[in-house]
Motif scaffolding. Structure first.
Motif, PDB file in Angstrom:
ATOM      1  N   ALA A 194     -13.151  -0.301   2.017  1.00  0.00           N
ATOM      2  CA  ALA A 194     -12.771  -1.156   0.893  1.00  0.00           C
ATOM      3  C   ALA A 194     -13.853  -1.248  -0.172  1.00  0.00           C
ATOM      4  O   ALA A 194     -13.533  -1.388  -1.357  1.00  0.00           O
ATOM      5  CB  ALA A 194     -12.428  -2.551   1.406  1.00  0.00           C
ATOM      6  N   ARG A 247     -13.467   5.519   0.599  1.00  0.00           N
ATOM      7  CA  ARG A 247     -12.024   5.268   0.499  1.00  0.00           C
ATOM      8  C   ARG A 247     -11.283   6.544   0.137  1.00  0.00           C
ATOM      9  O   ARG A 247     -10.219   6.836   0.708  1.00  0.00           O
ATOM     10  CB  ARG A 247     -11.739   4.188  -0.534  1.00  0.00           C
ATOM     11  CG  ARG A 247     -10.259   4.061  -0.860  1.00  0.00           C
ATOM     12  CD  ARG A 247      -9.968   2.904  -1.792  1.00  0.00           C
ATOM     13  NE  ARG A 247     -10.089   1.643  -1.103  1.00  0.00           N
ATOM     14  CZ  ARG A 247      -9.502   0.519  -1.511  1.00  0.00           C
ATOM     15  NH1 ARG A 247      -8.731   0.530  -2.579  1.00  0.00           N
ATOM     16  NH2 ARG A 247      -9.676  -0.599  -0.857  1.00  0.00           N
ATOM     17  N   VAL A 300      -8.617  -3.772   4.507  1.00  0.00           N
ATOM     18  CA  VAL A 300      -8.676  -3.173   3.167  1.00  0.00           C
ATOM     19  C   VAL A 300      -7.667  -3.846   2.243  1.00  0.00           C
ATOM     20  O   VAL A 300      -7.980  -4.182   1.090  1.00  0.00           O
ATOM     21  CB  VAL A 300      -8.421  -1.655   3.250  1.00  0.00           C
ATOM     22  CG1 VAL A 300      -8.243  -1.073   1.848  1.00  0.00           C
ATOM     23  CG2 VAL A 300      -9.568  -0.963   3.959  1.00  0.00           C
TER      24      VAL A 300
END
Length: 303
Positions: free
Chosen positions: A127, A133, A183
């Motif tokens: 995150a 990511r 997330v």
């Protein structure tokens, strides 16, 4: 004239307000800020929370028994509730019932805790770091959609028929759900919270502990619930497919034994026990946590 009216308005605005009005306003704000906590009578609690599920269970049993009486299927395909109760009673008298439950529950909870320890920092990393990511985010989403049963054959080949294989299947099923839940929770944090935290010096690990995790708690909790569901389903798939005397007999193996023995009472008993464990974990662990989080945010007064 206009000057006089303006002066009059200024004097009226600057005039001190009535102390009684200020006290009333303060009392009203205090009443809005403080949530009234009224203890719900026991009879009302039983009526609202116990009676509906008990009624649903009784209705299912009645329909089940009616189907048995109507002989919609042969007896070897559709066991009666009394046959399942007899199977339950036999397992209890033989001292095996609690062993079946504990074998699976202990594995499921330990595997879930391991998934929690891995999925939480992984979710924070995905995150908060854009490169991570971009590299891992799609893989986590793909792993979450992959059926857990697909991991059982390679886990058996790699690790053998032991508890390590069971835990590997649980981790592969639960870690993506926990990480993706965190997330999603972090993505829903208002940017103002993060800027305020940085202004106050909450950066790095301090920011994650005091700002990010508390603000992302609703989404994180949803990920935990889904992670437990994946843990339990993964474990049942592993126990059904992989059997060994060294692994003991859990609920999944009990279900498979019922199929091998063509014993529908045993099959139904295993299914009911698997369902009851899932419901019990949700009611005893996740529902209280959810109520506490909602109550802490002022979204739940009494429930």
């Amino acid at each position: 004239m206009a000057s006089t009216e303006k002066t009059g308005l200024t004097k009226d605005a600057a005039a001190p307000q009535d102390p009684d009005d200020l006290a009333g306003l303060e009392a009203g704000l205090d009443a809005l800020d403080s949530a009234r906590t009224v203890r719900t009578p026991l009879s009302q609690t039983l009526l609202r929370k116990v009676l509906p599920p008990v009624t649903a269970v009784l209705l299912v049993l009645v329909v089940w028994q009616i189907l048995v009486w109507a002989e919609v299927a042969p007896a070897y395909k559709l066991a009666s509730p009394s046959d399942v109760w007899a199977e339950l009673r036999t397992a209890w008298l033989q001292g095996k019932l609690l062993d079946y439950i504990w074998t699976s529950v202990s594995r499921g909870l330990l595997g879930f805790l391991l998934a929690l320890a891995i999925g939480t920092p992984l979710g924070l990393l995905v995150a908060r770091v854009s490169f991570v990511r971009a590299a891992i985010g799609p893989i986590l989403s793909g792993l979450q959609s992959l059926p857990s049963v697909a991991w059982v054959p390679p886990a058996v080949i790699w690790l053998g028929l032991n508890d390590s294989m069971m835990f590997a299947v649980i981790l592969l099923g639960a870690v993506p759900s926990i990480a993706n839940g965190l997330v999603a929770g972090i993505d829903q944090i208002p940017p103002l919270f993060l800027r305020a935290g940085r202004t106050l010096g909450a950066t790095g690990l301090r920011g994650a502990r005091y700002i990010v995790m508390p603000a992302a708690l609703p989404g994180y909790l949803a990920g935990l619930k889904q992670g437990w569901a994946f843990s339990w389903r993964s474990l049942m798939a592993a126990e059904i497919i992989a059997s060994s005397p060294d692994l003991g007999v859990g609920l999944g193996q009990l279900l498979e034994n019922g199929r091998n023995n063509s014993s529908m009472p045993q099959v139904f008993l295993a299914i009911l026990l698997i369902l009851l464990v899932g419901i019990a974990v949700d009611l005893l662990i996740f529902s209280p946590l959810e109520r506490r989080v909602l109550r802490g945010r002022g979204l739940l007064v009494s429930r």
